[in-house]
Design a protein around this motif. Structure first.
Motif, PDB file in Angstrom:
ATOM      1  N   PRO A  30       0.829  -1.206   0.000  1.00  0.00           N
ATOM      2  CA  PRO A  30       0.000   0.000   0.000  1.00  0.00           C
ATOM      3  C   PRO A  30       0.863   1.256   0.000  1.00  0.00           C
ATOM      4  CG  PRO A  30      -0.098  -1.112   2.123  1.00  0.00           C
ATOM      5  CD  PRO A  30       0.641  -2.014   1.202  1.00  0.00           C
ATOM      6  N   GLN A  33      -0.998   4.092   2.848  1.00  0.00           N
ATOM      7  CA  GLN A  33      -1.248   3.874   4.274  1.00  0.00           C
ATOM      8  C   GLN A  33      -0.035   3.224   4.914  1.00  0.00           C
ATOM      9  OE1 GLN A  33      -4.027   0.552   5.106  1.00  0.00           O
ATOM     10  NE2 GLN A  33      -4.470   0.545   2.941  1.00  0.00           N
ATOM     11  N   VAL A  34       0.098   3.521   6.201  1.00  0.00           N
ATOM     12  CA  VAL A  34       1.183   2.917   6.958  1.00  0.00           C
ATOM     13  C   VAL A  34       0.644   1.630   7.558  1.00  0.00           C
ATOM     14  CG1 VAL A  34       2.745   3.244   8.898  1.00  0.00           C
ATOM     15  CG2 VAL A  34       2.133   5.180   7.443  1.00  0.00           C
ATOM     16  N   THR A  35       1.416   0.582   7.483  1.00  0.00           N
ATOM     17  CA  THR A  35       0.983  -0.692   8.053  1.00  0.00           C
ATOM     18  C   THR A  35       2.037  -1.191   9.028  1.00  0.00           C
ATOM     19  OG1 THR A  35       2.084  -2.076   6.440  1.00  0.00           O
ATOM     20  CG2 THR A  35      -0.084  -1.240   5.840  1.00  0.00           C
ATOM     21  N   ASP A  36       1.719  -2.291   9.669  1.00  0.00           N
ATOM     22  CA  ASP A  36       2.684  -2.839  10.607  1.00  0.00           C
ATOM     23  C   ASP A  36       3.988  -3.215   9.908  1.00  0.00           C
ATOM     24  OD1 ASP A  36       1.191  -4.758   9.262  1.00  0.00           O
ATOM     25  OD2 ASP A  36       1.488  -6.281  10.789  1.00  0.00           O
ATOM     26  N   PHE A  39       5.804   0.409  10.125  1.00  0.00           N
ATOM     27  CA  PHE A  39       5.701   1.229  11.331  1.00  0.00           C
ATOM     28  C   PHE A  39       6.606   0.614  12.404  1.00  0.00           C
ATOM     29  CE2 PHE A  39       3.067   3.025  14.949  1.00  0.00           C
ATOM     30  CZ  PHE A  39       3.284   4.347  14.628  1.00  0.00           C
ATOM     31  N   TYR A  40       6.698   1.252  13.553  1.00  0.00           N
ATOM     32  CA  TYR A  40       7.545   0.789  14.668  1.00  0.00           C
ATOM     33  C   TYR A  40       9.014   0.707  14.256  1.00  0.00           C
ATOM     34  CZ  TYR A  40       2.930  -0.737  16.274  1.00  0.00           C
ATOM     35  OH  TYR A  40       1.616  -0.784  16.619  1.00  0.00           O
ATOM     36  N   ARG A 118      -2.514  -1.462  23.102  1.00  0.00           N
ATOM     37  CA  ARG A 118      -1.610  -0.492  22.474  1.00  0.00           C
ATOM     38  C   ARG A 118      -0.330  -0.363  23.311  1.00  0.00           C
ATOM     39  NH1 ARG A 118      -6.097   4.017  20.735  1.00  0.00           N
ATOM     40  NH2 ARG A 118      -7.091   2.706  19.168  1.00  0.00           N
ATOM     41  N   LEU A 121       1.750  -3.242  22.467  1.00  0.00           N
ATOM     42  CA  LEU A 121       2.491  -3.061  21.206  1.00  0.00           C
ATOM     43  C   LEU A 121       3.756  -2.249  21.435  1.00  0.00           C
ATOM     44  CD1 LEU A 121      -0.445  -2.509  18.698  1.00  0.00           C
ATOM     45  CD2 LEU A 121       1.419  -4.151  18.397  1.00  0.00           C
ATOM     46  N   PRO A 172      -5.664 -13.447  15.112  1.00  0.00           N
ATOM     47  CA  PRO A 172      -7.034 -13.607  15.620  1.00  0.00           C
ATOM     48  C   PRO A 172      -7.179 -14.822  16.532  1.00  0.00           C
ATOM     49  CG  PRO A 172      -7.041 -13.097  13.274  1.00  0.00           C
ATOM     50  CD  PRO A 172      -5.609 -13.286  13.658  1.00  0.00           C
TER      51      PRO A 172
ATOM     52  N   ARG B 667      -8.897  -3.647   0.544  1.00  0.00           N
ATOM     53  CA  ARG B 667      -7.486  -3.555   0.207  1.00  0.00           C
ATOM     54  C   ARG B 667      -6.624  -3.928   1.414  1.00  0.00           C
ATOM     55  NH1 ARG B 667      -5.818   1.599  -0.446  1.00  0.00           N
ATOM     56  NH2 ARG B 667      -4.185   0.966  -1.867  1.00  0.00           N
ATOM     57  N   PHE B 668      -5.675  -4.751   1.189  1.00  0.00           N
ATOM     58  CA  PHE B 668      -4.650  -5.071   2.181  1.00  0.00           C
ATOM     59  C   PHE B 668      -5.225  -5.465   3.538  1.00  0.00           C
ATOM     60  CE2 PHE B 668      -2.803  -2.058  -0.857  1.00  0.00           C
ATOM     61  CZ  PHE B 668      -1.886  -2.915  -1.422  1.00  0.00           C
ATOM     62  N   LEU B 671      -2.895  -6.969   6.211  1.00  0.00           N
ATOM     63  CA  LEU B 671      -1.936  -6.171   6.985  1.00  0.00           C
ATOM     64  C   LEU B 671      -2.671  -5.420   8.094  1.00  0.00           C
ATOM     65  CD1 LEU B 671       0.103  -4.561   4.075  1.00  0.00           C
ATOM     66  CD2 LEU B 671       0.858  -6.388   5.591  1.00  0.00           C
ATOM     67  N   TYR B 672      -1.933  -5.126   9.155  1.00  0.00           N
ATOM     68  CA  TYR B 672      -2.454  -4.193  10.159  1.00  0.00           C
ATOM     69  C   TYR B 672      -2.218  -2.797   9.620  1.00  0.00           C
ATOM     70  CZ  TYR B 672      -2.617  -7.766  13.810  1.00  0.00           C
ATOM     71  OH  TYR B 672      -2.921  -8.872  14.567  1.00  0.00           O
ATOM     72  N   SER B 673      -3.276  -2.058   9.464  1.00  0.00           N
ATOM     73  CA  SER B 673      -3.120  -0.699   8.996  1.00  0.00           C
ATOM     74  C   SER B 673      -3.056   0.211  10.224  1.00  0.00           C
ATOM     75  CB  SER B 673      -4.323  -0.399   8.103  1.00  0.00           C
ATOM     76  OG  SER B 673      -4.488   0.957   7.987  1.00  0.00           O
ATOM     77  N   ILE B 674      -2.099   1.121  10.231  1.00  0.00           N
ATOM     78  CA  ILE B 674      -1.914   1.966  11.417  1.00  0.00           C
ATOM     79  C   ILE B 674      -2.853   3.168  11.340  1.00  0.00           C
ATOM     80  CG2 ILE B 674      -0.248   3.318  12.756  1.00  0.00           C
ATOM     81  CD1 ILE B 674       0.338   0.311  12.696  1.00  0.00           C
ATOM     82  N   PRO B 694      -2.896   0.086  15.328  1.00  0.00           N
ATOM     83  CA  PRO B 694      -3.905  -0.597  14.498  1.00  0.00           C
ATOM     84  C   PRO B 694      -5.244  -0.594  15.221  1.00  0.00           C
ATOM     85  CG  PRO B 694      -2.409  -2.198  15.488  1.00  0.00           C
ATOM     86  CD  PRO B 694      -1.909  -0.842  15.872  1.00  0.00           C
ATOM     87  N   THR B 695      -6.308  -0.372  14.489  1.00  0.00           N
ATOM     88  CA  THR B 695      -7.633  -0.417  15.099  1.00  0.00           C
ATOM     89  C   THR B 695      -8.480  -1.521  14.497  1.00  0.00           C
ATOM     90  OG1 THR B 695      -8.244   1.370  13.595  1.00  0.00           O
ATOM     91  CG2 THR B 695      -7.711   1.984  15.841  1.00  0.00           C
ATOM     92  N   LEU B 697      -8.010  -5.757  13.281  1.00  0.00           N
ATOM     93  CA  LEU B 697      -7.133  -6.920  13.192  1.00  0.00           C
ATOM     94  C   LEU B 697      -6.840  -7.222  11.733  1.00  0.00           C
ATOM     95  CD1 LEU B 697      -8.783  -9.426  15.711  1.00  0.00           C
ATOM     96  CD2 LEU B 697      -6.527  -8.381  15.932  1.00  0.00           C
ATOM     97  N   ALA B 698      -5.645  -7.641  11.463  1.00  0.00           N
ATOM     98  CA  ALA B 698      -5.337  -8.127  10.128  1.00  0.00           C
ATOM     99  C   ALA B 698      -5.998  -9.487   9.954  1.00  0.00           C
ATOM    100  CB  ALA B 698      -3.831  -8.257   9.960  1.00  0.00           C
ATOM    101  N   PRO B 700      -5.176 -12.492   7.750  1.00  0.00           N
ATOM    102  CA  PRO B 700      -4.394 -13.158   6.702  1.00  0.00           C
ATOM    103  C   PRO B 700      -5.175 -14.274   6.020  1.00  0.00           C
ATOM    104  CG  PRO B 700      -3.628 -13.797   8.885  1.00  0.00           C
ATOM    105  CD  PRO B 700      -4.654 -12.729   9.098  1.00  0.00           C
TER     106      PRO B 700
END
Lengths: 513, 1040
Positions: A30, A33-36, A39-40, A118, A121, A172, B667-668, B671-674, B694-695, B697-698, B700
């Protein structure tokens, strides 16, 4: 034929090429957008991840809805608001007839877990961030430890056993874990706070004012120990704050609840929920506080939205203030009081049959947006540290003794110099000293969302939830107020939200719900 | 309500049956009688005669054969033949494109035998486009329906999808509104609904799969350019399009040149559109009476002095007359086709223009197409299709939605004047009108806004055939969509004494660009082994990339109205919004193959597989496999039926396949989107500090949705295919539909996760019947009737880990809800149970509201707890029809032609949200329909129309069965009458054809629905639909 052979070969070549490229052709990251995945990785990421753990404090799951319940469920206030179903989530709590769909129970649960995950994390990711300032890195970890402890402390007090996550769930499948015994949760809280005390700075300046300090962690630890009944440890931590934090009490009780005095490093508050106005309206999940509007006298036109009149002080609570106690007029509106615009408070209003209202969070019409007060909420104040010492050590003498500690709080309440003994207001070593301390907590910390937790931890004593609230219900009935219910054992905790039980087969409901 | 438009359902059904005609009796007169084969060889006798076509002209080149022998010949240029045949033998007349006919020779008919051949309507040798190739109709084993050019151009519609409504079985087409240019879109649902998300079929134009563009994908294509539309319905056919085929595939083939004389064709029509039905709204007197009564009932004073004497107010303003208009529609198309064996072309240009019947709406489109084919040599050919479209329209804000002009016109009281003395729109205000909403004339006209789309759909192919039957083909293409939307809302003029609503002027500009690229390579091998084994093999590869970007800017505070562009406004108010810029392309990479094997023209086997990779899913999980297989048995080719003219065609088909849909996956999701909205104020001044967490859950495990579909079909032809029928039964299971699953909050996230949690099924039957009632010949009359009917049932069988979730909401609350064991899109609300007549009834009933009183709606207490709460809501309606049908009759007689096309649906519910508006007149100051004159005024006065009381204390307006109506309708969709000039006149002006015609569209609609139009979009919720117009037009078609 030659030509077609060539074409044939070209075709096969094309097919081969595209086949080879397929894997890459389908790889997309993507770009918007920033993803895991990215990030970090920097100091800025670490700070932002930490900020996110604070973010829940201003929202419905904490100080913008859920916390309000803890005076309504106690002997301080009733729901108020309009008739009918207005404020039903509080009326259910007030009546101790609490469905598992209760919104307060749901929001508090969710918000605590959102905040603590959070924090998890941060604790998982920040240690691995290369090239960041070591002090900031330690601070971030300390803040996350403090916040995780704070959220778990709310959870374990409100629900009893709760699922304990010391790291964010890996996926999950890792979410659906069962409840962990409360004792283990407390152990985690203690160790988090001890670690936080080591990691956090004693104070901040400038743009970082409002972050958790070493003294916030120490103060919270004192309260945790007190809740656990570990009185010696509680007193030790509380005295550490009193002696070493450099904090002093405001001369006037009311100065604790003024926007002008927020985030004053040298003064009374150890940790505040940071609110700011002018950003949002009609939204309790942003950065403005809705308390000015929701607790504002209903329809009195003293707040931007004219006031909703929730969280109405009960008559015995109002009448219980000792003569001369300055805390009364800081904490409540009563009939005849003069509003900022010069009008007088009415003798009664819808939802407030005796004309009382909560005043502690009142700022009036300073701001024009609705549900948008910038008044911070002190989560821990130095005054409470004195009260913790008093409760923990009893009516002992000396500078660090229980008597001096509680009397400091009382003297300030009566507008006196709190360091100067006063025969008129000072308590002495009486047999009901402990009850007097509990009573002092009630008046000192009223509408600071503490009373239900006090009643719960004191259950089994005459100051416990069941005897106190049974008496309270009976008393209110003599005044014709019937919605207050009589609690039973099951009301010592809230129900686990139904949606959580539905989503998470690993959970079991609290008995009785 | 217009009573004259309402007819009892029984009458509707009768009318329909009558219109079907009766084919059987007619058949007997023109089909030569059949008898058993002769038992012995008789003496040969001379036979002479003539073979003619349906128009009576002689047919040259017809093969005449004595059955079981090689005796025979062909007809001459006049269609005459002569030969010798045994008496009692059967002569077989056959000619390509015509239905073969057996005639028994007797001494009585041997001289001057007259045989009329009919064009093969079933067109067993007609070519059907099946995706990456074609098949003859007779070899098709899947469920595929086709619509030809004639059916498409007959209807004056901007969007070709509207022209196939009711034409094919198994395809439910619903217009989302009558806005000009089809701007509101047309929902095509092939065999029902597959998903709570995207249900649009895949459109493939000249081999180019279009990007999913919502409901008005095809209004960029001129209907005049289309040769055929083939609709692939079942999975054994659509599997060739794999992960995009879950909702069916619509293949559009445009006209291409043929070798021979160049033809030039002009087609033009022009007509007028009118509002088909006007609602009976209250006039000023009635409105004032009602409004006063409503206020007084609530203990409030009469709001306005001017309403105190209703009788003096008269009719007031008729807003419908002001907002609706007669509007023009026109279309001109000029095309040329032709070429040689070496090179062929089809060129066209078309202009379509339509004004809307709502003031302020209009549409125009200009299209150019160039299709060319070059046969370079024996082995190599190449070709292109290039289509350029410019379209531009002005629509009213939310055309067919809440607060659109149509709803605004229902709201505004007739006591409000339309214009100020200076001619500007009058603005209602509380002091003068006790009403403050916008004047609908201003809603529709004030903002100067225009949407333009420029689109180029281009493809190029090169094909090599090194040995006969083996073809390699490379197909590349691109589709470029450039959209612009510019709007300027001018500041209104001030006038003393009048409220000025429009005090600020503002402009907005949006620009988007969506290019799609394609490259495909296929190899096809087609060979007939040993006379009986026909094998066709296809293997191929496809890669496609979709892009989208969008930028938006807006600006307010313009001080003048004359310069309306975004770049001339006040310098400090330019507000730019990144829009939905999506720099990440979506890509598909695919491999596919098909095998067809046909034995002796009787037994057919087909297998399809597609291996699709999508960039939407995480590495390692991108690919999916979509197979399909089908078999066919042409029973009529078996010896025991061959040559029978009673059963002239019989084919049994069966297929099974799996197809997918990746569009609902988002989309995506893996992934965990921040989320950087997790802010917190810090510092003395409360600076907002950005937080990141992330708000959601990803997931997969997220996969494309797929469905497995079984199809069984039977194609039948009787009496030399005079009567043809096709029946298909299908069962489609969707086991892993994507539904939002709320997470356990202990995860620390709160956004629902898209998961393959839900399952659903669709079961249905598609029937189509064609009868050639008269086939020309001596009477010169041809009459063909086509009838099709489709019925399906859809159920969401499980939500898995998900919980019921809400769909479409409205002013009155949530209307649509998805839950297990309900149809997709089912309505959810309270059950209304008449009106309370007395105070005792209210008292005895479960508690509703504090203010409930006689004359209010009684709602059912479904959970029996004595209180009417949210928990008493249930599923109250299904927007999916029991069945939908279409009936087309085409007649021709000596140059005259007449066709009428009837279409309808039966058994669907419509949530008439317009009545939320019109019945609000009982409770507020808006206007209503005259139906409200029958309101409850005392016990026994009404059990349907509630009392008038300001404030609606019982919340009668809540979502309930009270607002659900039967959406069934039968519509005379199209009536066309034409006359073709005789050849004698044409030859004088060197024309090959001149036809004039008159068409009426949407002439009659029979329905019980009380709104403007029962066709209210696929959702079944009438949010204030832009009604479809009734169209009258005249046209001219000239060919050279």
């Amino acid at each position: 034929m030659k030509f077609s052979k060539f074409a044939c070969g070209a075709f096969l070549l094309t097919l081969g090429l595209t086949t080879g490229c397929t894997q890459k052709f389908l790889e997309e990251a993507p770009a918007d957008q920033v993803t895991d995945a990215n990030f970090y990785q920097t100091q800025q990421d670490a700070i932002q991840a930490t900020n996110a753990a604070y973010s829940e404090l201003t929202k419905e799951g904490q100080y913008n809805l859920a916390m309000w319940a803890f005076d309504i469920m106690a002997d301080i206030s009733v729901t108020g608001g309009d008739d009918g179903n207005d404020g039903i989530e509080y009326k259910q709590l007030e009546s101790f007839s609490i469905p598992s769909t209760n919104i307060v129970a749901n929001r508090l649960w969710g918000s605590c877990f959102i905040g603590l995950q959070r924090a998890n994390l941060v604790l998982q990711k920040v240690p691995g961030i290369q090239g960041m300032d070591g002090a900031i890195q330690r601070r971030c970890l300390g803040e996350a430890q403090f916040l995780r402890a704070k959220y778990y402390f709310d959870l374990v007090r409100a629900y009893g056993d709760v699922p304990l996550f010391s790291a964010p769930p890996a996926g999950p499948a890792a979410v659906n874990i069962p409840r962990t015994p409360a004792a283990e949760v407390y152990k985690q809280i203690e160790s988090d706070l001890l670690a936080a005390i080591g990691n956090l700075p004693a104070s901040y300046s400038g743009a970082d004012l409002g972050r958790a300090t070493k003294w916030a962690a120490t103060g919270l630890l004192a309260k945790v120990y007190l809740t656990e009944g570990k009185k010696a440890e509680a007193a030790q931590q509380a005295l550490s704050v009193i002696k070493n934090s450099g904090k002093t009490m405001w001369a006037n009780y009311g100065d604790n609840f003024k926007i002008a005095n927020e985030n004053n490093n040298a003064k009374e508050s150890l940790f505040e929920v940071q609110y700011v106005s002018g950003r949002n309206q009609y939204d309790r999940n942003q950065v403005g506080s809705a308390m000015n509007e929701f607790f504002g006298p209903r329809g009195a036109n003293q707040t931007p939205g004219s006031g909703y009149g929730f969280n109405i002080p009960e008559p015995d609570f109002v009448n219980g203030y000792e003569a001369g106690d300055t805390r009364r007029d800081v904490t409540i509106w009563k009939p005849g009081d003069t509003y900022p615009d010069g009008t007088k408070a009415a003798a009664k209003a819808t939802g407030s049959p005796f004309g009382y209202n909560c005043k502690k969070w009142f700022i009036g019409k300073v701001e024009t947006n609705i549900w948008d007060s910038g008044l911070n909420v002190p989560v821990l104040r130095l005054a409470e540290m004195y009260l913790i010492v008093a409760e923990a050590v009893g009516p002992t003498g000396g500078a660090d003794g229980g008597l001096e500690c509680i009397n400091k709080v009382r003297r300030r309440a009566f507008g006196l110099d709190y360091n100067t003994p006063s025969a008129a207001v000072d308590l002495t070593a009486t047999s009901d000293f402990n009850d007097r301390v509990i009573r002092e907590r009630k008046y000192e910390l009223a509408f600071e969302f503490d009373r239900w937790f006090d009643l719960k931890r004191l259950n089994g004593t005459p100051n416990g939830l069941i005897p106190v609230m049974t008496a309270q219900a009976n008393y209110l009935r003599t005044l014709g107020i019937t919605q207050r219910g009589i609690p039973t054992e099951k009301n010592l905790v809230l129900p686990i939200p139904q949606s959580e039980l539905d989503a998470n087969p690993g959970l079991k409901q609290n008995p009785g719900y | 309500m217009k009573r004259k438009l309402y007819l009892a359902p029984s009458f509707r059904h009768t009318a329909m049956l009558l219109a079907c005609g009766l084919p059987v009796a007619a058949g007997a007169t023109t089909t030569p009688s059949l008898a058993s084969p002769p038992l012995s060889i008789a003496a040969e006798i001379p036979v002479t005669g003539r073979v003619v076509g349906p128009d009576g002209a002689g047919l040259p080149g017809v093969t005449v054969l004595v059955r079981g022998t090689s005796i025979g010949g062909t007809t001459d240029s006049e269609g005459r033949f002569s030969l010798r045949a045994p008496e009692g033998s059967t002569l077989l007349f056959s000619f390509i494109g015509y239905i073969g006919q057996p005639v028994i020779v007797t001494s009585a008919n041997a001289t001057g035998l007259s045989v009329t051949l009919r064009e093969d309507a079933q067109k067993l040798n007609e070519v059907v486009v099946v995706g990456y190739g074609t098949q003859e109709r007779g070899s098709v084993t899947g469920a595929i329906s086709s619509v030809g050019a004639a059916d498409i151009v007959r209807q004056p519609v901007p969007d070709v999808t509207q022209a196939i409504q009711g034409k094919v079985s198994g395809v439910t087409i619903t217009s989302n509104g009558g806005a000009p240019g089809g701007a509101a879109g047309t929902s095509i649902r092939i065999r029902g609904i597959t998903s709570a998300g995207n249900n649009n079929p895949l459109y493939v134009v000249d081999g180019f799969p279009l990007p999913d563009g919502g409901d008005n994908q095809l209004n960029a294509i001129s209907p005049n350019d289309i040769e055929t539309i083939d609709i692939l319905k079942d999975a054994s056919a659509t599997a060739i399009y794999g992960v995009r085929a879950a909702n069916g595939v619509v293949i559009i083939t445009t006209k291409r040149g043929k070798a021979g004389v160049a033809t030039v064709n002009f087609d033009g029509y022009r007509g007028v559109q009118v509002l088909a039905r006007k609602l009976d709204l209250l006039n000023a007197t009635e409105y004032a009476t009602l409004n006063n009564e409503s206020l007084l009932a609530a203990g409030k004073p009469i709001a306005l002095e001017k309403l105190r004497n209703p009788a003096a107010l008269g009719e007031g303003t008729d807003w419908q007359d002001l907002l609706f208009r007669q509007a023009k529609i026109q279309n001109y198309s000029l095309s040329a086709t032709g070429g040689s064996d070496k090179a062929r072309f089809a060129l066209s240009a078309a202009y379509f223009q339509q004004d809307g019947i709502v003031l302020g709406t209009n549409f125009e489109r200009f299209t150019i197409r160039a299709n060319g084919d070059v046969q370079v040599n024996k082995y190599f050919k190449l070709g292109t299709s290039i289509a350029l479209t410019h379209l531009s329209d002005r629509q009213v804000t939310s055309n067919s939605g809440e607060y659109g002009a149509v709803q605004q016109l229902l709201r505004i009281p007739p006591t409000v004047q339309a214009y100020r003395p200076d001619g500007y729109w009058y603005q209602p205000n509380s002091a003068s009108d006790n009403f403050t909403e916008e004047n609908p004339l201003a809603t529709s006209q004030r903002t100067n806004q225009r949407f333009t789309r420029n689109r180029a759909i281009t493809t190029f192919f090169a094909e090599v055939e090194p040995v006969k039957g083996l073809r390699f083909r490379t197909n590349v293409g691109a589709d470029f969509i450039f959209d612009n939307f510019n709007a300027f809302s001018p500041k209104g003029p001030e006038l003393a004494g009048f409220t000025q609503r429009y005090i600020t002027a503002g402009a907005s500009a949006t620009s988007s660009y969506a290019p799609t690229y394609l490259i495909e390579n296929t190899a096809t091998y087609d060979h007939l082994f040993g006379d009986k084994h026909h094998l066709t093999l296809l293997a191929g590869q496809s890669a496609q990339e979709f892009n989208y970007s969008n930028v938006e800017a807006y600006r307010t505070g313009y001080l003048r109205n004359d310069l309306q562009t975004i770049n001339v406004g006040p310098i400090n108010t330019l507000l730019a919004n990144a829009g939905t810029l999506d720099p990440t392309p979506r890509r598909l990479a695919s491999y596919f193959g098909r095998l067809n094997y046909e034995f002796a023209g009787k037994y057919i086997f087909q297998a399809i597989a597609r291996y699709d990779g999508s960039s939407r899913f995480q590495p390692g999980e991108k690919f999916g496999f979509f197979p399909g297989a089908s078999v066919g048995w042409r029973i009529s080719e078996e010896e025991f039926l061959k040559g029978s003219s009673t059963i002239s065609n019989a084919k049994l088909r069966a297929g099974y396949g799996r197809v997918g849909n990746e569009l609902n996956a988002g989309r995506f999701a893996y992934l965990y989107s921040i989320n950087f909205g997790t802010t917190y104020p810090l510092g003395a001044d409360g600076t907002i500090n950005t937080g990141g967490a992330p708000t959601r859950l990803a997931n997969p495990n997220l996969r494309w949705e797929y469905n497995d579909q079984a199809n069984i079909g039977l194609d039948l032809g009787f009496f030399n295919n005079r009567l043809e029928a096709s029946i298909d039964l299908y069962n489609r299971n969707s086991p892993n539909l994507i539904a939002p699953v709320p997470p356990s909050l202990v995860s620390g996230t709160y956004e629902s996760v898209n998961a393959n949690a839900a399952s659903a099924y669709n079961r249905g039957i598609d029937v189509s019947i064609t009868s050639h009632n008269f086939v020309g010949g001596e009477t010169g009359l041809t009459w063909t009737t086509n009838f099709n009917v489709s019925a399906f049932k859809t159920r969401l069988t499980s939500l898995g880990a998900g919980i019921p979730y809400n769909g479409l909401g409205s002013l009155s609350g949530t209307i649509v809800r998805y839950d297990a064991n309900q149809a997709f899109g089912a309505f959810y609300g309270y059950q209304a149970d008449g009106l309370f007549q007395t105070a005792d009834e209210v008292k005895a009933a479960p508690t509703q509201q504090p203010g409930t009183a006689p004359g209010d709606i009684r709602f059912r207490d479904l959970n029996g707890d004595g209180v009417i709460t949210d928990l008493d809501r249930t599923f109250i309606g299904n927007p999916n029809p029991n069945f939908s049908f279409g009936l087309t009759n085409t007649l021709a007689f000596r140059g005259f032609d007449l066709s009428f096309f009837i279409q309808g649906v039966q058994g669907n519910d419509v949530y008439n949200l317009n009545r939320y508006i019109t019945e609000s007149a009982l409770y507020s100051t808006t206007n209503g329909t005259t139906n409200l004159l029958n309101r409850w005024t005392g016990p026994g006065t009404s059990n349907d129309v509630p009392r008038a009381i300001n404030g609606d204390p019982n919340n009668n307006l809540r979502v309930s069965t009270h607002y659900i109506e039967d959406g069934s309708y039968v519509r005379l969709k199209n009536l066309t009458f034409g006359y073709t000039l005789p050849k004698t006149i044409l030859s004088r002006i060197s024309a090959s054809q001149i036809r004039v015609y008159f068409t009426a569209q949407n002439l009659v609609t029979l329905t019980k629905y009380t709104g403007y139009d029962p066709e209210v979009s696929a959702s079944g919720v009438d949010l204030g639909i832009y009604p479809q117009a009734r169209v009258f037009l005249g046209g001219l078609n000239i060919g050279f």
